[in-house]
Design an enzyme around this catalytic site. Structure first.
Site, PDB file in Angstrom:
ATOM      1  N   HIS A   1       4.362  -0.959  19.295  1.00 32.35           N
ATOM      2  CA  HIS A   1       5.445  -0.990  18.299  1.00 32.35           C
ATOM      3  C   HIS A   1       5.161  -2.015  17.206  1.00 32.35           C
ATOM      4  O   HIS A   1       4.765  -3.142  17.464  1.00 32.35           O
ATOM      5  CB  HIS A   1       6.816  -1.190  18.936  1.00 32.35           C
TER       6      HIS A   1
ATOM      7  N   HIS B   1       9.115 -13.294  22.193  1.00 27.73           N
ATOM      8  CA  HIS B   1      10.316 -13.447  21.357  1.00 27.73           C
ATOM      9  C   HIS B   1      10.586 -14.892  20.915  1.00 27.73           C
ATOM     10  O   HIS B   1      11.726 -15.236  20.602  1.00 27.73           O
ATOM     11  CB  HIS B   1      11.564 -12.914  22.069  1.00 27.73           C
TER      12      HIS B   1
ATOM     13  N   ASP C   1       2.123  -2.738  25.337  1.00 27.17           N
ATOM     14  CA  ASP C   1       3.230  -3.575  24.876  1.00 27.17           C
ATOM     15  C   ASP C   1       3.530  -4.670  25.902  1.00 27.17           C
ATOM     16  O   ASP C   1       4.674  -4.953  26.205  1.00 27.17           O
ATOM     17  CB  ASP C   1       4.479  -2.707  24.614  1.00 27.17           C
TER      18      ASP C   1
ATOM     19  N   GLU D   1      11.220  -0.837  18.195  1.00 24.47           N
ATOM     20  CA  GLU D   1      11.374  -0.935  19.655  1.00 24.47           C
ATOM     21  C   GLU D   1      12.342  -2.053  20.019  1.00 24.47           C
ATOM     22  O   GLU D   1      13.134  -1.929  20.951  1.00 24.47           O
ATOM     23  CB  GLU D   1      10.013  -1.189  20.313  1.00 24.47           C
ATOM     24  N   GLU D   2      12.274  -3.161  19.283  1.00 22.88           N
ATOM     25  CA  GLU D   2      12.993  -4.368  19.711  1.00 22.88           C
ATOM     26  C   GLU D   2      14.512  -4.230  19.678  1.00 22.88           C
ATOM     27  O   GLU D   2      15.192  -4.735  20.559  1.00 22.88           O
ATOM     28  CB  GLU D   2      12.574  -5.572  18.859  1.00 22.88           C
TER      29      GLU D   2
ATOM     30  N   ASP E   1       3.560  -9.594  20.987  1.00 26.07           N
ATOM     31  CA  ASP E   1       4.619  -8.572  21.049  1.00 26.07           C
ATOM     32  C   ASP E   1       4.973  -8.109  19.642  1.00 26.07           C
ATOM     33  O   ASP E   1       5.785  -8.741  18.988  1.00 26.07           O
ATOM     34  CB  ASP E   1       5.836  -9.162  21.762  1.00 26.07           C
TER      35      ASP E   1
HETATM   36 ZN   LIG Z   1       7.308  -5.388  22.725  1.00 31.75          ZN
END
Ligand SMILES: [Zn+2]
Length: 459
Positions: free
Chosen positions: A282, A426, A356, A328-329, A294
């Site tokens: 993603h 994140h 991912d 995606e997030e 990520d």
């Molecule tokens: Zn991810």
């Protein structure tokens, strides 16, 4: 023996393919060539560096997300894809606003805490939110406290990720309900806000964001994450001063949906151009770091996997596609759109592989498929062993490819070593410096080998 096998319906095609493997060492040799090419002539790290440092974090609806669409599209054209195209997708447009602030207040003393708003949360009132705080480990404890003790307070969820799990994804899965559903569960009992301990096993001062969701018809209250060190400090302070108050301020907001895109690049199949094998990641990322692990890593590895095969002069039997999924997030709109379009156009997808879980040393694949396909995927293990792959087993594949799920497709998630992933996940530390060039490239080589084998061995 062969005649017996042939009589067993659909199974026979696969079984024959498996038998073919036993006598065909060409595949071993080709996987060796993929590895050699990958480790001596590669582009992953340079491309990921550009994505991270020149473009930066790519939250859905942001200008950087649009630049990342342009960038990956251009790279797909450069590597010689037969066809490169975009799919329009409307995405949520949540913006963080000003940097969040938080303080523990005891009498006239205030101690700062590292805090970040959770994705899709509402803001606090303009002057911040101040209330007494109450700590819980889980929803059962929260419900046991009842309205009387929760009303008017900020609920503090402080259940750590369980360190016992070897897979840190299992630890994450065991704790993330506090982040995702914590606000609505607390609001049902009259809470005015929530803080959650960051989803990481690392003890440091970096808060980790991530998506949360509000239940329909429940009051929307502001939700934020604090660093693990801040969570430990708050926990200690609460033991000494059970009535202490916390103040926090965030100005995030959800704006109108915005037009964005998935990006797709393909090499047309020579035998079955109408059958597809997808490899993807993603393109969007949270806004605190650079979205390196990520999921910049997974996107870059997917295009690199096709580039390696192309540069070895490989002619695919089926159509190979790299897909950059958007959103995606905080919505999964890209993954849903891709599956919707595939269905609409009657595209037959044989397999979809997602990366991912970070750009760390690859260890295996988790497979979602029927028993026959699972068996087939497991049978590829000997070819992948030289790459350090030792685990091909049943398990969750990937969020973006999930919507493609049906009775026949082989869905697979690349599984790298997971010990460090949630150090960065994140958080502002998810930057290119956290990615090792060789580990990243090994992931690309493994994906290239896996799609090569699927392309060769599925009839
Ligand atoms: Zn991810």
């Amino acid at each position: 023996m062969i005649t017996k096998i042939i009589t067993t319906s659909v199974f026979s095609l696969f079984t024959l393919a498996l038998l073919a493997q036993d006598i065909d060492s060409n595949h071993f040799r080709f996987v060796e060539r993929i590895l050699e090419k990958s480790m001596t002539d590669n582009q992953s790290y340079d491309k990921l560096s550009y994505l991270c440092t020149e473009i930066g974090p790519r939250l859905s609806g942001s200008q950087q997300a649009a630049l990342a669409v342009d960038f990956t599209e251009k790279w797909m054209e450069e590597i010689g894809c037969n066809r490169v195209f975009r799919q329009e997708v409307m995405v949520p447009n949540w913006k963080r606003g000003e940097k969040e602030r938080a303080y523990i207040i005891i009498n006239n003393d205030s101690t700062p805490m590292s805090i970040t708003a959770l994705g899709m949360s509402v803001a606090t009132p303009e002057k911040g939110l101040k209330a007494e705080i109450i700590e819980v480990q889980n929803f059962e404890q929260l419900k046991a406290l009842g309205k009387e003790k929760v009303k008017g307070k900020i609920v503090f969820y402080n259940r750590p990720m369980n360190p016992v799990h070897v897979s840190t994804f299992a630890a994450y899965g065991g704790s993330v309900d506090q982040r995702w559903a914590g606000a609505s569960e607390a609001a049902k009992l009259g809470a005015v806000g929530t803080l959650v301990r960051s989803m990481t096993l690392k003890n440091d001062d970096n808060p980790h964001t991530g998506v949360m969701g509000y239940e329909k018809d429940v009051q929307k209250i502001p939700a934020a994450a604090i660093s693990t060190q801040a969570a430990e400090m708050l926990h200690r302070q609460l033991i000494q001063n059970p009535n202490l108050t916390v103040w926090f301020n965030q100005s995030c907001a959800t704006h109108d949906d915005t037009l964005s895109h998935n990006v797709v690049g393909e090499f047309t199949g020579s035998v079955h151009p109408e059958k597809y094998i997808v490899v993807g990641g993603h393109l969007d990322s949270w806004d605190l770091g650079q979205g390196a692990h990520d999921d910049g890593a997974g996107c870059i590895q997917s295009i690199e996997a096709l580039r390696i095969l192309k540069s070895l002069g490989y002619t695919p039997r089926h159509t190979l596609r790299a897909v950059m999924f958007m959103n995606e997030e905080n919505g999964l709109r890209g993954g849903r759109k891709y599956a919707e379009q595939a269905k609409l156009l009657g595209e037959h997808h044989l397999a979809a592989i997602e990366s991912d879980r970070g750009g760390f040393s690859p260890r295996g694949f988790d497979i979602e498929a029927n028993q026959q396909m699972l068996l087939f995927a497991k049978s590829l293990a000997p070819y992948l062993a030289p790459l350090g792959i030792y685990s091909i087993k049943e398990g969750g594949s990937g969020a973006d490819i999930g919507p493609l799920r049906n009775d026949t497709i082989l869905l697979a998630g690349l599984v790298p070593d997971s010990q460090r992933y949630f150090d960065y996940h994140h958080a502002q530390t998810d930057r290119i410096e956290a990615v090792n060039e060789r580990e990243l490239q090994m992931g690309a080589a493994t994906m290239a080998a896996f799609i090569y084998l699927i392309d060769q061995l599925i009839p």
